[in-house]
Enzyme design. Structure first.
Site, short mmCIF file in Angstrom:
data_model
loop_
_atom_site.label_atom_id
_atom_site.label_comp_id
_atom_site.label_asym_id
_atom_site.label_seq_id
_atom_site.Cartn_x
_atom_site.Cartn_y
_atom_site.Cartn_z
N SER A 143 51.78 -8.63 48.30
CA SER A 143 52.87 -9.15 47.49
C SER A 143 54.12 -8.41 47.89
CB SER A 143 52.63 -8.92 45.83
OG SER A 143 53.89 -9.27 45.09
N TYR A 157 50.21 -3.68 38.96
CA TYR A 157 49.80 -4.52 39.96
C TYR A 157 50.34 -4.32 41.27
CZ TYR A 157 50.39 -9.17 42.23
OH TYR A 157 50.55 -10.36 43.23
P1 NAP Z 1 45.79 -18.51 41.45
O1 NAP Z 1 46.31 -19.58 41.73
O2 NAP Z 1 45.77 -18.02 40.09
O3 NAP Z 1 44.23 -18.36 42.16
C1 NAP Z 1 43.47 -17.40 41.97
C2 NAP Z 1 42.40 -17.30 42.95
O4 NAP Z 1 41.30 -16.06 42.94
C3 NAP Z 1 41.49 -18.32 42.08
O5 NAP Z 1 40.68 -19.11 43.26
C4 NAP Z 1 40.50 -17.45 41.22
O6 NAP Z 1 39.18 -18.09 41.14
C5 NAP Z 1 40.29 -16.20 42.42
N1 NAP Z 1 39.87 -14.98 41.77
C6 NAP Z 1 40.26 -14.33 41.07
N2 NAP Z 1 39.85 -13.04 40.59
C7 NAP Z 1 38.75 -13.38 41.45
C8 NAP Z 1 37.70 -12.48 41.87
N3 NAP Z 1 37.42 -11.26 41.06
N4 NAP Z 1 36.69 -12.93 42.49
C9 NAP Z 1 36.79 -13.94 43.29
N5 NAP Z 1 37.79 -14.76 43.13
C10 NAP Z 1 38.63 -14.43 42.24
O7 NAP Z 1 46.73 -17.16 42.22
P2 NAP Z 1 47.45 -17.38 43.54
O8 NAP Z 1 49.01 -17.34 42.94
O9 NAP Z 1 47.15 -18.36 44.39
O10 NAP Z 1 47.41 -15.97 44.17
C11 NAP Z 1 46.31 -15.39 45.21
C12 NAP Z 1 46.95 -14.12 45.78
O11 NAP Z 1 48.30 -14.21 45.97
C13 NAP Z 1 46.67 -13.00 44.78
O12 NAP Z 1 46.21 -12.11 45.37
C14 NAP Z 1 48.12 -12.75 44.22
O13 NAP Z 1 48.19 -11.36 44.08
C15 NAP Z 1 48.90 -13.05 45.32
N6 NAP Z 1 50.37 -13.23 45.07
C16 NAP Z 1 50.67 -14.35 44.26
C17 NAP Z 1 52.16 -14.68 44.16
C18 NAP Z 1 52.52 -15.72 43.31
O14 NAP Z 1 53.75 -15.75 42.86
N7 NAP Z 1 51.54 -16.72 43.17
C19 NAP Z 1 53.00 -13.84 44.50
C20 NAP Z 1 52.77 -12.54 45.25
C21 NAP Z 1 51.29 -12.31 45.53
P3 NAP Z 1 39.09 -18.92 39.80
O15 NAP Z 1 39.79 -20.20 39.66
O16 NAP Z 1 37.62 -19.07 39.65
O17 NAP Z 1 39.53 -17.97 38.49
#
Ligand code: NAP
Length: 248
Positions: A143, A157
């Site tokens: 991130s 985080y």
């Molecule tokens: P999201 O839409 O909330 O999706 C999260 C995914 O991770 C879901 O498939 C969830 O499964 C799964 N998950 C969470 N904890 C888990 C675990 N312990 N074991 C297995 N699966 C798990 O999130 P996203 O925004 O796509 O984020 C994905 C990555 O991008 C993360 O690492 C986050 O830190 C990073 N990121 C996101 C942003 C942003 O603005 N969105 C910015 C920077 C970095 P379930 O659906 O079953 O809960």
């Protein structure tokens, strides 16, 4: 070589967009998820519609016993992984450090740092020639928070993503002569459900005026960078970071 991709947290958001894009590039795809079975099945069906072989595997990607079970399922149903996206991550309610519990900090570190290290370990047992593998590629989803620190929001985080960056650099150099590349993407504010975890589902829209590009990013824009880093087109890239923060 058959391309077998495991995406942790592949059911929604950035992971799901990556699954769909990689499906068009000829990967067999394992979609890991934690609890939302319906979302995982929905994404898997979309991937299969694109002609790719795909499975869903429920497992906590921060627990080694479950990770061992996850990789065994992928071995049995798709073959040994040749590509890993360490995408699963979590965050907690926006707050100052004084209000953060030990439980919360441990949960974030376990999910965002220990999980990716363990998943990389079990991927390497399949990828490295010394273990009978044919090489591979790992992309960690970090991130921009790793650079910016997220003061007043979630420094825990941000620190976890900083650790993930350091892990990316170290592991990439450990493996540089052994046929496995390790890189990372650093997204900024991306429109996914993730922001509900920190207490404001419409967080990205509200923060758009402060982003140099004046808009949040899409999961598909992040997936493009992930899939490029995974691919042979990025054959000379290791220990590299692609920031997708709209200028942040
Ligand atoms: P999201 O839409 O909330 O999706 C999260 C995914 O991770 C879901 O498939 C969830 O499964 C799964 N998950 C969470 N904890 C888990 C675990 N312990 N074991 C297995 N699966 C798990 O999130 P996203 O925004 O796509 O984020 C994905 C990555 O991008 C993360 O690492 C986050 O830190 C990073 N990121 C996101 C942003 C942003 O603005 N969105 C910015 C920077 C970095 P379930 O659906 O079953 O809960």
């Amino acid at each position: 070589m058959e391309k077998v991709l495991l995406i942790t947290g592949g059911s929604r958001g950035i992971g799901a967009a990556t699954a769909l894009l990689a499906a068009r590039q000829g990967y067999k795809i394992a979609i890991n998820y934690l609890s939302d079975h319906q979302a995982a099945e929905r994404t898997c069906a979309q991937v299969r519609e694109l002609g790719a072989q795909a499975i869903t595997v429920q497992a906590d990607a921060s627990n080694e016993d479950e990770i061992i079970r996850l990789f065994a399922r992928v071995d049995a149903e798709l073959g040994p992984v040749t590509a890993l996206v360490n995408n699963a991550g979590t965050v907690a309610q926006s707050s100052r450090l004084e209000d953060m519990s030990e439980f919360r900090m441990l949960k974030i570190m376990t999910c965002n740092v220990i999980g990716p290290m363990l998943c990389a370990k079990h991927a390497l047992l399949r990828m490295l020639p010394r273990h009978g593998g044919q090489g591979g590629s790992i992309v960690n989803v970090s991130s921009v928070a790793a650079r910016l620190g997220s003061p007043g929001e979630y420094v825990d985080y941000a620190a976890s993503k900083g650790a993930l960056d350091t892990f990316t650099i170290g592991l990439s150099r450990e493996l540089a002569g052994e046929g496995v590349r390790v890189n990372a993407v650093r997204p900024g504010y991306i429109f996914t459900d993730f922001h509900a975890l920190s207490g404001d589902p419409s967080r990205v829209s509200k923060l758009e005026p402060g982003i140099p590009m004046q808009r949040g990013g899409t999961a598909e824009e992040v997936a493009e960078a992930i899939v490029w880093l995974l691919s042979d087109k990025a054959s000379y890239a290791t220990g590299t970071f692609i920031d997708l923060g709209g200028g942040r």
